[in-house]
Design an enzyme around this catalytic site. Structure first.
Site, mmCIF file in Angstrom:
data_model
loop_
_atom_site.group_PDB
_atom_site.id
_atom_site.type_symbol
_atom_site.label_atom_id
_atom_site.label_comp_id
_atom_site.label_asym_id
_atom_site.label_seq_id
_atom_site.Cartn_x
_atom_site.Cartn_y
_atom_site.Cartn_z
ATOM 1 N N GLN A 110 7.325 3.798 3.730
ATOM 2 C CA GLN A 110 5.934 3.355 3.817
ATOM 3 C C GLN A 110 5.786 2.069 4.651
ATOM 4 O OE1 GLN A 110 3.824 5.384 1.474
ATOM 5 N NE2 GLN A 110 2.225 4.764 2.897
ATOM 6 N N THR A 123 -4.741 13.251 5.590
ATOM 7 C CA THR A 123 -3.319 13.424 5.921
ATOM 8 C C THR A 123 -3.106 14.723 6.683
ATOM 9 O OG1 THR A 123 -2.788 12.205 3.917
ATOM 10 C CG2 THR A 123 -0.982 13.352 4.984
ATOM 11 N N LYS A 125 0.865 -1.190 0.000
ATOM 12 C CA LYS A 125 0.000 0.000 0.000
ATOM 13 C C LYS A 125 0.886 1.219 0.000
ATOM 14 C CE LYS A 125 -4.045 1.974 0.623
ATOM 15 N NZ LYS A 125 -3.833 2.563 -0.708
ATOM 16 N N LYS A 131 5.668 3.284 8.266
ATOM 17 C CA LYS A 131 4.490 4.122 8.462
ATOM 18 C C LYS A 131 3.229 3.246 8.534
ATOM 19 C CE LYS A 131 4.159 7.536 5.677
ATOM 20 N NZ LYS A 131 3.869 8.529 4.636
ATOM 21 N N GLY A 172 -3.146 8.146 -4.004
ATOM 22 C CA GLY A 172 -2.586 9.391 -4.535
ATOM 23 C C GLY A 172 -1.282 9.772 -3.857
ATOM 24 N N ASP A 173 -0.603 10.718 -4.437
ATOM 25 C CA ASP A 173 0.583 11.353 -3.848
ATOM 26 C C ASP A 173 0.780 12.641 -4.645
ATOM 27 O OD1 ASP A 173 2.936 10.886 -1.874
ATOM 28 O OD2 ASP A 173 3.991 11.444 -3.685
ATOM 29 N N LYS A 200 5.204 1.729 -3.233
ATOM 30 C CA LYS A 200 5.068 3.086 -3.779
ATOM 31 C C LYS A 200 5.252 3.017 -5.282
ATOM 32 C CE LYS A 200 4.525 7.429 -2.507
ATOM 33 N NZ LYS A 200 3.765 8.005 -1.391
ATOM 34 N N ASN A 230 -2.616 18.889 -1.324
ATOM 35 C CA ASN A 230 -3.599 18.174 -0.511
ATOM 36 C C ASN A 230 -3.239 18.200 0.976
ATOM 37 O OD1 ASN A 230 -4.125 15.157 0.719
ATOM 38 N ND2 ASN A 230 -5.911 16.015 -0.312
HETATM 39 P P1 NDP Z 1 0.239 17.731 -3.918
HETATM 40 O O1 NDP Z 1 0.704 17.435 -5.284
HETATM 41 O O2 NDP Z 1 -1.210 17.878 -3.649
HETATM 42 O O3 NDP Z 1 0.955 19.055 -3.369
HETATM 43 C C1 NDP Z 1 2.338 19.173 -3.288
HETATM 44 C C2 NDP Z 1 2.673 20.616 -2.958
HETATM 45 O O4 NDP Z 1 4.088 20.745 -2.801
HETATM 46 C C3 NDP Z 1 2.287 21.586 -4.044
HETATM 47 O O5 NDP Z 1 1.995 22.835 -3.472
HETATM 48 C C4 NDP Z 1 3.540 21.658 -4.908
HETATM 49 O O6 NDP Z 1 3.658 22.875 -5.619
HETATM 50 C C5 NDP Z 1 4.622 21.543 -3.851
HETATM 51 N N1 NDP Z 1 5.803 20.828 -4.409
HETATM 52 C C6 NDP Z 1 5.839 19.599 -4.971
HETATM 53 N N2 NDP Z 1 7.071 19.279 -5.368
HETATM 54 C C7 NDP Z 1 7.828 20.335 -5.072
HETATM 55 C C8 NDP Z 1 9.195 20.620 -5.266
HETATM 56 N N3 NDP Z 1 10.040 19.732 -5.817
HETATM 57 N N4 NDP Z 1 9.639 21.810 -4.811
HETATM 58 C C9 NDP Z 1 8.802 22.696 -4.217
HETATM 59 N N5 NDP Z 1 7.495 22.483 -4.033
HETATM 60 C C10 NDP Z 1 7.018 21.324 -4.464
HETATM 61 O O7 NDP Z 1 0.879 16.595 -3.001
HETATM 62 P P2 NDP Z 1 0.458 16.138 -1.540
HETATM 63 O O8 NDP Z 1 0.000 17.309 -0.751
HETATM 64 O O9 NDP Z 1 -0.400 14.953 -1.659
HETATM 65 O O10 NDP Z 1 1.861 15.608 -0.970
HETATM 66 C C11 NDP Z 1 2.789 16.466 -0.303
HETATM 67 C C12 NDP Z 1 3.766 15.620 0.491
HETATM 68 O O11 NDP Z 1 3.045 14.832 1.452
HETATM 69 C C13 NDP Z 1 4.587 14.620 -0.320
HETATM 70 O O12 NDP Z 1 5.850 14.459 0.300
HETATM 71 C C14 NDP Z 1 3.794 13.332 -0.174
HETATM 72 O O13 NDP Z 1 4.592 12.185 -0.367
HETATM 73 C C15 NDP Z 1 3.366 13.452 1.276
HETATM 74 N N6 NDP Z 1 2.211 12.651 1.676
HETATM 75 C C16 NDP Z 1 1.011 12.765 1.020
HETATM 76 C C17 NDP Z 1 -0.058 12.013 1.443
HETATM 77 C C18 NDP Z 1 -1.406 12.168 0.851
HETATM 78 O O14 NDP Z 1 -2.350 11.561 1.359
HETATM 79 N N7 NDP Z 1 -1.592 12.981 -0.196
HETATM 80 C C19 NDP Z 1 0.079 11.025 2.529
HETATM 81 C C20 NDP Z 1 1.345 11.060 3.187
HETATM 82 C C21 NDP Z 1 2.366 11.819 2.745
HETATM 83 P P3 NDP Z 1 2.771 23.170 -6.922
HETATM 84 O O15 NDP Z 1 1.414 23.598 -6.411
HETATM 85 O O16 NDP Z 1 3.497 24.264 -7.636
HETATM 86 O O17 NDP Z 1 2.701 21.889 -7.696
#
Ligand code: NDP
Length: 448
Positions: free
Chosen positions: A111, A209, A90, A114, A165-166, A126, A240
């Site tokens: 993961q 999250t 997962k 976690k 998602g991620d 992943k 997200n």
């Molecule tokens: P999203 O794609 O929804 O959002 C990511 C955010 O981070 C966006 O604002 C994006 O900017 C910014 N971002 C992404 N990559 C970069 C980069 N290389 N440099 C600077 N800013 C960046 O992703 P999530 O919110 O889902 O995920 C965010 C983090 O949380 C990740 O590390 C993910 O692995 C982790 N995570 C997510 C979970 C989930 O349920 N979604 C669960 C557990 C962990 P922009 O808007 O310009 O694209």
């Protein structure tokens, strides 16, 4: 040389071009030393650490699709099925140009622990692709997702491997992937989580999250006699995790004054307007300049090389919610100089090893992502349960379970830190508590 050091050397030699994976392994193996030392002979004979650091299976595949100009594009797809000792693999699917096998392996490795911490029966995996969803039309996104799933569907299933998602994979992408899986496999099953509510999704998964991060942070603060109400918070990211972290922080009485995306960041001393942020990011899929244009109290800063953005603002709590290694030693020094009392990771491995150590040395409460952001995957597992039962629970039911899970994770992490490491060393506590369950299951299942 100790068994841990032997394995660390071996992993470094075999994965020299995968810095993020090595960083994750380095942290986990170094913090589980007390448990390994107690069982050194047995673990070494059974090659437990060699097995836990080597994925059970890695799948790499071609993803060809046609863009709106009729040009064929080719991306690379990955799925790393890391460890299935305690349940089906997962973990999410990341769509971002930076994706490579090392990043997917680091995320899959994290993961494992976690998912174990959630207390639910899910193994670690992943996936992702170097596809960049930014600037693509809906039709192009669908073409990519269908091609990606055409290959991936051979390797996943409701009882085998359940992606979610991620970064870059939200409800739209999950929908297209689910549709293609169903069409090819002729199976209506819970093979993906983060689905829309009309076709098997769970209420509160979208929020899980970010909300879970705040539930964990609140537990950590309460255990240290600190009230979150009235605190000022810096959040990075505007995706997200960030959006729902901001929303829950505000509900708990804190004030969030920053957010960021890949091109810039916002300082809003009046507090982030979360509905406006959702409109800009979730609906319009626009840049943060649009947020600033619509809100007079907001200051927009373009991201420049060498600048440290949101971490230079004076706050009590920092919540990195964007991506890996976005908070380095210099940022940690700035936060500590400004009197930060707690840092909790919403993203996966957003804090570098040096920055983490700096926080811990300076007695800042530090929550590692594998514990504090586990609410997303935990709620994904609740979505799997609802799919199996063919039932849907209410938002309140799911949210109450999420709160219970996050409180339980904090309790276990705290207890493991007290038993095996230093009190309040939640990094060691999380790694040890996660590791113990997985290793027990691995030993019971023989050499596989
Ligand atoms: P999203 O794609 O929804 O959002 C990511 C955010 O981070 C966006 O604002 C994006 O900017 C910014 N971002 C992404 N990559 C970069 C980069 N290389 N440099 C600077 N800013 C960046 O992703 P999530 O919110 O889902 O995920 C965010 C983090 O949380 C990740 O590390 C993910 O692995 C982790 N995570 C997510 C979970 C989930 O349920 N979604 C669960 C557990 C962990 P922009 O808007 O310009 O694209």
């Amino acid at each position: 040389m100790s068994y841990v050091d032997e394995v660390l050397e071996r992993v470094k030699a075999q994965n020299a071009n995968e810095p993020e994976f090595l960083q994750a392994v380095d942290e986990v193996l170094n913090t589980i030393r007390p448990v390994v030392e107690e069982n050194e002979e047995k673990f070494k004979r059974d090659a437990l650490l060699e097995r836990i650091t080597e994925p059970e299976r890695q799948i790499k595949f071609r993803v060809p699709w046609v863009d709106d100009k009729g040009q064929v594009q080719v991306n690379v797809g990955y799925r790393v099925q890391f460890n299935s000792a305690i349940g089906p693999y997962k973990g999410g699917i990341r769509l971002h140009p930076s994706v490579n096998i090392g990043i997917i392996k680091f995320l899959g490795f994290e993961q494992i622990f976690k998912n174990s911490l959630t207390g639910l029966p899910i193994g670690g995996g992943k996936g992702g692709s170097n596809f960049d969803p930014k600037g693509k039309s809906d039709r192009e996104i669908m073409a990519f997702c269908q091609s990606f799933m055409t290959e991936l569907c051979k390797h996943i299933g409701a009882d085998t491997d359940v992606p979610a998602g991620d970064i870059g994979t939200g409800a739209r992408e999950i929908g297209y992937m689910f549709g293609q899986y169903k069409r090819i496999r002729n199976l209506y099953e819970g093979v993906l989580t983060g689905k829309g509510l009309s076709y098997g999704g769970s209420l509160a998964r979208t929020e899980a999250t970010g909300y879970g991060l705040l539930y964990f942070t609140n537990e950590m603060l309460k255990a240290n006699n600190i009230d979150i109400a009235g605190k000022t918070i810096a959040v990075s990211g505007a995706g997200n995790v960030a959006i729902y972290a901001i929303q829950k922080a505000q509900q708990l009485g804190a004030k969030v004054v920053t957010c960021s995306d890949s091109t810039g960041w916002i300082y809003d001393p009046e507090g982030i307007d979360v509905e406006l942020l959702r409109e800009v990011k979730e609906v319009k899929r626009a840049r943060l300049t649009e947020y600033a244009a619509a809100r007079s109290s907001a200051q927009y800063h373009e991201k420049k090389n060498g600048e440290h953005g949101v971490w230079t603002v004076k706050v009590d709590i920092a919540l990195p919610c964007a991506t890996q290694n976005e908070l380095d030693l210099e940022d940690a020094k700035a936060l500590v100089a400004n009197g930060v009392i707690a840092v909790a990771e919403g993203a996966n491995m957003p804090t570098t090893l040096e920055a983490t150590k700096y926080f811990q040395d300076n007695k800042v409460l530090f929550a590692p992502g594998k514990a504090s952001n586990a609410g997303g995957v935990a709620t994904s597992a609740l979505e799997m349960s609802q799919n199996s039962e063919r039932l849907s629970w209410t938002f309140e039911e799911v949210d109450a379970k999420l709160q219970g899970i996050m409180a339980n994770i904090f309790k276990n992490v705290d207890a493991a830190s007290k038993k095996y490491a230093t009190e309040r060393d939640y990094v060691s506590g999380a790694n040890i508590a996660g590791f113990l369950k997985v290793v027990d299951a691995m030993q019971a299942q023989g050499i596989v």
